[in-house]
Design a protein around this motif. Structure first.
Motif, PDB file in Angstrom:
ATOM      1  N   PRO A   1      -1.902  12.518   1.329  1.00 60.61           N
ATOM      2  CA  PRO A   1      -1.741  12.730   2.767  1.00 60.61           C
ATOM      3  C   PRO A   1      -1.367  11.440   3.489  1.00 60.61           C
ATOM      4  O   PRO A   1      -1.485  10.344   2.923  1.00 60.61           O
ATOM      5  CB  PRO A   1      -3.129  13.204   3.206  1.00 60.61           C
ATOM      6  CG  PRO A   1      -4.068  12.716   2.162  1.00 60.61           C
ATOM      7  CD  PRO A   1      -3.295  12.630   0.894  1.00 60.61           C
ATOM      8  N   SER A   2      -0.929  11.584   4.716  1.00 59.00           N
ATOM      9  CA  SER A   2      -0.536  10.444   5.520  1.00 59.00           C
ATOM     10  C   SER A   2      -1.670   9.420   5.592  1.00 59.00           C
ATOM     11  O   SER A   2      -2.825   9.770   5.808  1.00 59.00           O
ATOM     12  CB  SER A   2      -0.182  10.945   6.922  1.00 59.00           C
ATOM     13  OG  SER A   2       0.252   9.873   7.698  1.00 59.00           O
ATOM     14  N   GLY A   3      -1.326   8.160   5.366  1.00 57.65           N
ATOM     15  CA  GLY A   3      -2.316   7.093   5.499  1.00 57.65           C
ATOM     16  C   GLY A   3      -3.137   6.812   4.248  1.00 57.65           C
ATOM     17  O   GLY A   3      -4.027   5.968   4.266  1.00 57.65           O
ATOM     18  N   CYS A   4      -2.825   7.477   3.128  1.00 56.48           N
ATOM     19  CA  CYS A   4      -3.647   7.291   1.932  1.00 56.48           C
ATOM     20  C   CYS A   4      -3.280   6.020   1.166  1.00 56.48           C
ATOM     21  O   CYS A   4      -3.971   5.658   0.212  1.00 56.48           O
ATOM     22  CB  CYS A   4      -3.569   8.506   1.011  1.00 56.48           C
ATOM     23  SG  CYS A   4      -1.967   8.664   0.186  1.00 56.48           S
ATOM     24  N   GLY A   5      -2.200   5.353   1.552  1.00 56.87           N
ATOM     25  CA  GLY A   5      -1.867   4.074   0.917  1.00 56.87           C
ATOM     26  C   GLY A   5      -0.633   4.089   0.030  1.00 56.87           C
ATOM     27  O   GLY A   5      -0.331   3.088  -0.624  1.00 56.87           O
ATOM     28  N   LYS A   6       0.126   5.185   0.040  1.00 59.81           N
ATOM     29  CA  LYS A   6       1.286   5.313  -0.851  1.00 59.81           C
ATOM     30  C   LYS A   6       2.318   4.209  -0.603  1.00 59.81           C
ATOM     31  O   LYS A   6       2.742   3.525  -1.529  1.00 59.81           O
ATOM     32  CB  LYS A   6       1.984   6.674  -0.641  1.00 59.81           C
ATOM     33  CG  LYS A   6       1.075   7.869  -0.725  1.00 59.81           C
ATOM     34  CD  LYS A   6       1.828   9.170  -0.490  1.00 59.81           C
ATOM     35  CE  LYS A   6       2.373   9.366   0.923  1.00 59.81           C
ATOM     36  NZ  LYS A   6       1.345   9.627   1.950  1.00 59.81           N
ATOM     37  N   THR A   7       2.697   4.071   0.665  1.00 61.61           N
ATOM     38  CA  THR A   7       3.734   3.092   0.997  1.00 61.61           C
ATOM     39  C   THR A   7       3.250   1.681   0.715  1.00 61.61           C
ATOM     40  O   THR A   7       3.995   0.836   0.198  1.00 61.61           O
ATOM     41  CB  THR A   7       4.144   3.229   2.477  1.00 61.61           C
ATOM     42  OG1 THR A   7       4.719   4.526   2.639  1.00 61.61           O
ATOM     43  CG2 THR A   7       5.152   2.194   2.886  1.00 61.61           C
ATOM     44  N   THR A   8       1.985   1.422   1.021  1.00 62.09           N
ATOM     45  CA  THR A   8       1.430   0.087   0.768  1.00 62.09           C
ATOM     46  C   THR A   8       1.515  -0.239  -0.722  1.00 62.09           C
ATOM     47  O   THR A   8       1.920  -1.344  -1.102  1.00 62.09           O
ATOM     48  CB  THR A   8      -0.036   0.015   1.261  1.00 62.09           C
ATOM     49  OG1 THR A   8      -0.053   0.378   2.640  1.00 62.09           O
ATOM     50  CG2 THR A   8      -0.614  -1.370   1.090  1.00 62.09           C
TER      51      THR A   8
ATOM     52  N   PHE B   1     -10.133  -2.315   7.204  1.00 59.63           N
ATOM     53  CA  PHE B   1      -9.734  -1.041   6.614  1.00 59.63           C
ATOM     54  C   PHE B   1      -9.209  -1.231   5.188  1.00 59.63           C
ATOM     55  O   PHE B   1      -8.292  -2.016   4.950  1.00 59.63           O
ATOM     56  CB  PHE B   1      -8.654  -0.415   7.507  1.00 59.63           C
ATOM     57  CG  PHE B   1      -8.156   0.888   6.996  1.00 59.63           C
ATOM     58  CD1 PHE B   1      -8.906   2.050   7.163  1.00 59.63           C
ATOM     59  CD2 PHE B   1      -6.933   0.971   6.324  1.00 59.63           C
ATOM     60  CE1 PHE B   1      -8.446   3.261   6.684  1.00 59.63           C
ATOM     61  CE2 PHE B   1      -6.465   2.182   5.842  1.00 59.63           C
ATOM     62  CZ  PHE B   1      -7.233   3.325   6.023  1.00 59.63           C
TER      63      PHE B   1
ATOM     64  N   PHE C   1      -6.466  -4.057   5.477  1.00 63.48           N
ATOM     65  CA  PHE C   1      -5.863  -4.453   6.739  1.00 63.48           C
ATOM     66  C   PHE C   1      -7.039  -4.589   7.699  1.00 63.48           C
ATOM     67  O   PHE C   1      -7.618  -3.581   8.094  1.00 63.48           O
ATOM     68  CB  PHE C   1      -4.862  -3.415   7.240  1.00 63.48           C
ATOM     69  CG  PHE C   1      -3.625  -3.304   6.378  1.00 63.48           C
ATOM     70  CD1 PHE C   1      -2.678  -4.324   6.353  1.00 63.48           C
ATOM     71  CD2 PHE C   1      -3.412  -2.185   5.587  1.00 63.48           C
ATOM     72  CE1 PHE C   1      -1.538  -4.219   5.570  1.00 63.48           C
ATOM     73  CE2 PHE C   1      -2.271  -2.076   4.801  1.00 63.48           C
ATOM     74  CZ  PHE C   1      -1.336  -3.101   4.785  1.00 63.48           C
TER      75      PHE C   1
ATOM     76  N   GLU D   1       9.737   8.152   0.416  1.00 61.81           N
ATOM     77  CA  GLU D   1      10.108   9.407   1.096  1.00 61.81           C
ATOM     78  C   GLU D   1      11.628   9.502   1.228  1.00 61.81           C
ATOM     79  O   GLU D   1      12.153   9.680   2.332  1.00 61.81           O
ATOM     80  CB  GLU D   1       9.486   9.464   2.500  1.00 61.81           C
ATOM     81  CG  GLU D   1       7.983   9.382   2.492  1.00 61.81           C
ATOM     82  CD  GLU D   1       7.313  10.729   2.627  1.00 61.81           C
ATOM     83  OE1 GLU D   1       8.018  11.754   2.629  1.00 61.81           O
ATOM     84  OE2 GLU D   1       6.088  10.759   2.717  1.00 61.81           O
TER      85      GLU D   1
ATOM     86  N   ALA E   1      -7.008  -0.198   2.618  1.00 62.61           N
ATOM     87  CA  ALA E   1      -5.814   0.641   2.419  1.00 62.61           C
ATOM     88  C   ALA E   1      -5.661   1.016   0.951  1.00 62.61           C
ATOM     89  O   ALA E   1      -5.240   2.118   0.625  1.00 62.61           O
ATOM     90  CB  ALA E   1      -4.569  -0.082   2.922  1.00 62.61           C
TER      91      ALA E   1
HETATM   92  P1  ATP Z   1       2.468   7.935   5.321  1.00 62.41           P
HETATM   93  O1  ATP Z   1       2.647   9.116   4.414  1.00 62.41           O
HETATM   94  O2  ATP Z   1       2.039   8.330   6.696  1.00 62.41           O
HETATM   95  O3  ATP Z   1       3.623   6.990   5.311  1.00 62.41           O
HETATM   96  P2  ATP Z   1       0.992   6.235   3.475  1.00 62.41           P
HETATM   97  O4  ATP Z   1       0.148   6.952   2.502  1.00 62.41           O
HETATM   98  O5  ATP Z   1       2.289   5.717   3.002  1.00 62.41           O
HETATM   99  O6  ATP Z   1       1.187   7.132   4.763  1.00 62.41           O
HETATM  100  P3  ATP Z   1       0.399   3.512   4.173  1.00 62.41           P
HETATM  101  O7  ATP Z   1       1.625   3.308   4.995  1.00 62.41           O
HETATM  102  O8  ATP Z   1       0.345   2.886   2.834  1.00 62.41           O
HETATM  103  O9  ATP Z   1       0.094   5.067   4.042  1.00 62.41           O
HETATM  104  O10 ATP Z   1      -0.838   3.029   5.023  1.00 62.41           O
HETATM  105  C1  ATP Z   1      -2.165   3.093   4.540  1.00 62.41           C
HETATM  106  C2  ATP Z   1      -3.113   2.730   5.645  1.00 62.41           C
HETATM  107  O11 ATP Z   1      -3.013   1.342   5.943  1.00 62.41           O
HETATM  108  C3  ATP Z   1      -2.867   3.477   6.953  1.00 62.41           C
HETATM  109  O12 ATP Z   1      -4.105   3.838   7.517  1.00 62.41           O
HETATM  110  C4  ATP Z   1      -2.135   2.468   7.805  1.00 62.41           C
HETATM  111  O13 ATP Z   1      -2.420   2.668   9.173  1.00 62.41           O
HETATM  112  C5  ATP Z   1      -2.689   1.169   7.309  1.00 62.41           C
HETATM  113  N1  ATP Z   1      -1.692   0.088   7.413  1.00 62.41           N
HETATM  114  C6  ATP Z   1      -0.512   0.028   6.755  1.00 62.41           C
HETATM  115  N2  ATP Z   1       0.159  -1.104   7.043  1.00 62.41           N
HETATM  116  C7  ATP Z   1      -0.602  -1.783   7.923  1.00 62.41           C
HETATM  117  C8  ATP Z   1      -0.473  -3.032   8.614  1.00 62.41           C
HETATM  118  N3  ATP Z   1       0.590  -3.836   8.426  1.00 62.41           N
HETATM  119  N4  ATP Z   1      -1.476  -3.398   9.454  1.00 62.41           N
HETATM  120  C9  ATP Z   1      -2.569  -2.628   9.619  1.00 62.41           C
HETATM  121  N5  ATP Z   1      -2.755  -1.438   9.000  1.00 62.41           N
HETATM  122  C10 ATP Z   1      -1.797  -1.022   8.167  1.00 62.41           C
END
Ligand code: ATP
Length: 357
Positions: free
Chosen positions: A36-43, A15, A12, A162, A17
């Motif tokens: 942890p939060s932000g590690c990329g799971k949802t992506t 960054f 992104f 989640e 992801a």
């Molecule tokens: P959480 O547990 O907080 O949901 P996560 O592990 O699921 O976190 P992701 O949602 O995959 O994390 O996001 C991974 C990283 O990519 C984060 O730093 C997030 O800020 C960034 N990110 C996700 N989507 C976008 C987007 N559309 N534009 C810019 N950055 C993004």
């Protein structure tokens, strides 16, 4: 239907992801993406679903390239944290929705829709709520309806982000067991995202521990907990004592293990992998008891050695036999430790301490 993720990367802006993720999930397996939060799971989950595109790499379903296949054609069912039920529709209509919006040629007849929806509602044990609206349900009931809705289209793959995040502990526990049963009955591949280590260890067949867009370790719950592949996994999955050259002192086992490596190496020992006794023995480390606290079925004992606190975990039975109190002098020996230099494991040892306490 199996899922394969091959060398997926996603940025992104500047960054990263996701950084070169590869993963195979056979049919019948329930996998947790944990980190942890932000590690990329949802992506990663969204890329598997086809809701997000990767910069490079590919996704295969049942061995066939699916990277450019539209979400609608992927035969995936989703469940998100915030239920996302349609507020203006009854429970029945929510579950029926996926079937009603199918192209005319694939849409089942009304009688069949009715039968399938009622069967699903029975499966989630909520058929008695068919005529209610989402606002008239509890959080746990809504989440079960969300699952029923995801399953209505008979997905080959179930993706959950989640799914139980917003619920209280008791309901979460019930739903976890229930998800496990449901997954086994459907014989599909399922992936769920969680940042809750207990949830991942309890429910999943395998756990993918993620950190900063990379896979730190992929293994069974027992593997990732008992044999962490990196300091990050040790710390993320439970409590751990870290011994460095300043601390290990007279602890011969740790000393010899670290001694093989360089000074900057660290030994990791789980609190329940430390034996604690009142008698001195060769190679044991002397420490003073600072604090004893019962937490559920366990007793946590904090001891101090040369200004550093070491955490030891005992079962209630083990502690009953010892009955430790603050101020006492005790002796510690490790049962199991791993030594890391940076991220590399340089030693792993199991010690036979006999019958123990
Ligand atoms: P959480 O547990 O907080 O949901 P996560 O592990 O699921 O976190 P992701 O949602 O995959 O994390 O996001 C991974 C990283 O990519 C984060 O730093 C997030 O800020 C960034 N990110 C996700 N989507 C976008 C987007 N559309 N534009 C810019 N950055 C993004």
């Amino acid at each position: 239907m199996s899922i394969e993720v091959r060398n997926i990367s996603k940025r992104f802006g500047n960054f990263a992801a996701l950084d070169n993720i590869s993963l195979e999930i056979p049919t019948g397996e329930l996998v947790a993406l944990l980190g942890p939060s932000g590690c990329g799971k949802t992506t990663l989950l969204r890329i598997i679903a086809g809701m997000e595109s990767a910069d490079s790499g590919s996704v295969l379903f049942h061995g066939a390239e699916a990277t450019h296949v539209h979400t609608r054609e992927r035969q995936v069912g989703f469940v998100f944290q915030h239920y996302a039920l349609f507020r203006h529709m009854t429970v029945f209509e929510n579950v029926a929705f996926g079937l009603r919006v199918k192209p005319r040629a694939e849409r089942p007849a009304e009688a069949e829709i009715r039968e399938r929806v009622m069967n699903l509602l029975k499966l989630v044990q909520l058929d008695w709520l068919a005529d209610r609206y989402p606002s008239q349900l509890s959080g746990g009931q809504r989440q079960r309806i969300a699952l029923a809705r995801a399953l209505a289209v008979e997905p080959k793959v179930l993706l959950l982000d989640e799914p139980f995040g917003a619920l209280d502990t008791q309901v979460r526990k019930e739903l976890r067991r229930w998800l496990r049963r449901l997954h086994d009955e459907m014989h599909i591949a399922s992936v769920f995202v969680t940042h809750d280590q207990e949830e991942a260890l309890e429910v999943a067949d395998r756990v993918v521990v993620m950190n900063k867009g990379r896979i730190e370790q992929l293994g069974t719950p027992d593997e990732v907990y008992s044999a962490p592949a990196s300091p990050f996994v040790y710390r993320f999955l439970g409590n751990v004592n870290v011994f460095h050259s300043r601390l290990h002192g007279k602890w011969a086992e740790v000393d010899s293990a670290i001694g093989k490596a360089k000074d900057d190496s660290l030994a990791f020992v789980r609190p329940h992998d430390i034996e604690i006794t009142r008698e001195a023995s060769s190679g044991a480390l002397q420490a003073g008891v600072q604090h004893v606290q019962a937490i559920g079925p366990l007793v946590r004992v904090e001891v101090e050695h040369q200004g550093e606190v070491i955490e030891v975990e005992l079962t209630r039975e083990q502690h009953q036999a010892l009955a430790l109190a603050a101020g006492e002098i005790v002796w510690l020996r490790p049962r199991k430790l791993r030594v890391f230099q940076g991220n590399d494991m340089v030693d792993s040892r199991d010690f036979d301490l006999g019958a123990g306490i």
